[in-house]
Design a protein around this motif. Structure first.
Motif, PDB file in Angstrom:
ATOM      1  N   LEU A 499       1.039  -1.234  -0.113  1.00  0.00           N
ATOM      2  CA  LEU A 499       0.103   0.173  -0.124  1.00  0.00           C
ATOM      3  C   LEU A 499       0.877   1.182   0.011  1.00  0.00           C
ATOM      4  CD1 LEU A 499      -2.747   1.310   0.116  1.00  0.00           C
ATOM      5  CD2 LEU A 499      -2.658   1.041   2.554  1.00  0.00           C
ATOM      6  N   HIS A 549      -3.323   7.245  -2.315  1.00  0.00           N
ATOM      7  CA  HIS A 549      -2.777   5.972  -2.002  1.00  0.00           C
ATOM      8  C   HIS A 549      -3.202   5.114  -3.188  1.00  0.00           C
ATOM      9  CE1 HIS A 549      -6.887   5.251  -0.916  1.00  0.00           C
ATOM     10  NE2 HIS A 549      -6.822   4.039  -1.228  1.00  0.00           N
ATOM     11  N   TRP A 551      -2.846   0.787  -4.127  1.00  0.00           N
ATOM     12  CA  TRP A 551      -2.722  -0.524  -3.841  1.00  0.00           C
ATOM     13  C   TRP A 551      -1.766  -1.279  -5.061  1.00  0.00           C
ATOM     14  CZ3 TRP A 551      -3.766  -2.828   0.731  1.00  0.00           C
ATOM     15  CH2 TRP A 551      -4.692  -2.029   1.481  1.00  0.00           C
TER      16      TRP A 551
END
Length: 561
Positions: A499, A549, A551
């Motif tokens: 992450l 952010h 993933w």
């Protein structure tokens, strides 16, 4: 043949039959008859022919011993020509054997591969065939001392054994239920101790007892000696096959026959006719089992395969250097920039954000699993969407118009990172991997904006000054990851997910005003027309991205130096 205390006629008949077998190329059967003939009446013929049989059977050390008996016992009875022939044969045999010189802290009987070869101290080294041999010294009141030694042709090995005084003893009485005029030889733990019926003192605990005769005997049998007691071991000799040898590799492996533990190293002996099962065991190796026929002959080598996952083979760990390449395609919910903020969470036609990551890292891995990492690579994140933006102010006397815009945002560039990781073995091949990295992304960002102005049913194309021009900046990020990898020798491959948290606002874009495409010609002096709306600076200097952010699922491949 020289007359003695035995039966001369029987000795001659055995010698005749032995010659016939030797001439028909059956040296093993012939050897038994020559030995029996010599037991009746020793002579030049039966002793020499026994040596010839042993030479043909590859038992060169024993052949030498019989030739020496000829020269020692019948020196005055052999012709010069025969003496030269024997000398030539002995010279050739000496080139095919090695020697073992055995010493111990006490006098005792020397047993090599289950055969008594003399008493200590030795007057000369014992000749043996090249290969592995089990050396044992036995003496009443002492625990036998044993060693396994590998001897090469022409090599002399010196072995020094230490016998320990038995502190706890019991007695065994061995009885042969088959009887016989001459008792069969009794072996305790592979060493001959006398003839049945036999009784003697042994160390307490598990012992292996065997009866051995010329044509009958028993398989090894386990017996337990009890302190202060006499344990009777009743055996029945049955017909046995030729002598056989089981040689384990490695030499320290333990041999079982019919689930009776015989001990480490080679085993030699005769087994009752019929099927038997051999099992060879050694720590750090895969156990091997194979059938053995009591009627078989010769040597059986049992090679054990190494069990690579066994703790025996784990070397003392040292710090290692690893080089890894990794890559993946990530995803997120937003790049967090002002263009997306204007949607109020309702941007249409969204694609992404998606991210492509390619990287390389060096790892310094400590034996405890802690890893220090440094790496770099390339990261590209993109997103596209449609938004509706109200004009900054209405044209006087007109209703407020909107801009229907399509944004295509790219944030791309190299990055550098430092990390701290941990790797923990789950199996012999698979490891769990965790790491946390911090780094800087040196990115170039741009927002390519196209669209139109809309008011009621009117539509006019618009453009944004300096749309699509890039601006450079850097952003800090934190990237925790978890995963696993599998090792294949010095190589490894892995799968993980991280992450990535990007912490800073992006730079202001170079965008200027929103303008109607071709407005100067399309307006035609009618201020009420949509084409006549003035330049709008409400979208100037938007930041294409903010804190966001991603993933990041990743594949990793690496090697260890």
């Amino acid at each position: 043949m020289t007359a003695g205390t035995g039966d001369l006629a029987q000795a001659k008949e055995l010698f005749r039959r032995g010659n016939a077998l030797l001439q028909s190329n059956q040296p093993e059967l012939a050897l038994d008859l020559f030995v029996q003939s010599r037991a009746q009446v020793p002579g030049v013929g039966n002793t020499t022919n026994a040596a010839i049989c042993l030479d043909r059977l590859g038992r060169f050390d024993e052949a030498l011993a019989y030739y020496e008996l000829v020269l020692k016992e019948f020196s005055d009875k052999i012709a010069d020509e025969e003496r030269r022939t024997i000398g030539t044969a002995m010279t050739a045999l000496r080139r095919r054997v090695g020697q073992i010189d055995v010493a111990a802290n006490v006098d005792g009987a020397l047993v090599i591969d289950g055969r008594r070869r003399g008493d200590l101290p030795l007057s000369a080294p014992i000749r043996v065939l090249p290969g592995a041999h089990t050396i044992r010294v036995i003496k009443d009141g002492y625990a036998p001392a044993e060693a396994v030694v590998n001897v090469k042709v022409g090599e002399e090995r010196a072995i020094d054994l230490k016998l320990e005084v038995l502190t706890s003893t019991g007695r065994l009485r061995v009885v042969d239920e088959a009887g016989g005029a001459a008792g069969r030889e009794v072996l305790i733990d592979g060493a001959p101790v006398g003839r049945a019926p036999w009784e003697g003192t042994v160390g307490v605990g598990r012992r292996v007892v065997t009866l051995r005769g010329d044509d009958a005997g028993t398989a090894p049998v386990a017996a337990v000696a009890i302190a202060g007691q006499t344990v009777v071991v009743s055996l029945r000799a049955v017909p046995t096959g030729p002598a056989q040898r089981i040689e384990p590799a490695p030499l320290t492996a333990t041999v079982f026959i019919d689930d009776v533990l015989l001990g480490p190293g080679p085993w030699e002996g005769r087994l009752p006719l019929g099927p038997h099962q051999v099992r060879v065991v050694e720590e750090g190796y895969r156990t091997a089992s194979l059938p053995l026929d009591g009627a078989g002959r010769g040597s059986t080598r049992v090679d054990l395969a190494i069990d690579e996952g066994h703790p025996r083979w784990r070397r003392a760990e040292t710090a290692r250097l690893l080089l890894e390449v990794h890559g993946g395609y990530g995803f997120g919910s937003s790049l967090g920039g002002q263009p997306e903020d204007t949607c109020g969470g309702s941007c249409a036609g969204r694609s992404g954000p998606g991210a492509l990551l390619l990287g390389v890292r060096g790892v310094y891995l400590l034996p405890v699993g802690l890893a220090f990492e440094v790496g770099g690579g390339y990261l590209r994140a993109t997103t596209s969407f449609h938004r509706s933006v109200a004009a900054a102010a209405p044209v006087p006397g007109q209703s407020l118009h909107t801009y229907e815009l399509d944004d295509d945002i790219t944030v791309a560039g190299p990055y550098a990172a430092l990390g701290l990781g941990y790797r923990r073995p789950l199996t012999a091949r698979v490891r769990a991997v965790a790491r946390a990295s911090v780094g800087a992304h040196f990115a170039s960002s741009r927002d390519q904006v196209t669209g139109q102005a809309a008011r009621g049913s009117e539509r006019e194309g618009v453009f944004l000054d300096r749309s699509g021009q890039s601006v450079r900046a850097f952003n800090f990020f934190v990237l925790p990851e978890v995963g696993a990898d599998a090792t294949f020798g010095r190589w490894h491959v892995g799968l993980g997910v991280g992450l990535a948290l990007f912490l800073l606002d992006g730079p202001a874009s170079p965008h200027g005003d929103v303008r109607v495409t071709g407005g100067a010609t399309r307006c035609q002096g009618d201020a009420s027309r949509l084409a006549c709306v003035p330049a709008d600076g409400s979208l100037a200097a938007e930041r294409p991205y903010g804190p966001f952010h991603l993933w990041l699922p990743q594949l990793t491949a690496g090697t260890t130096f």
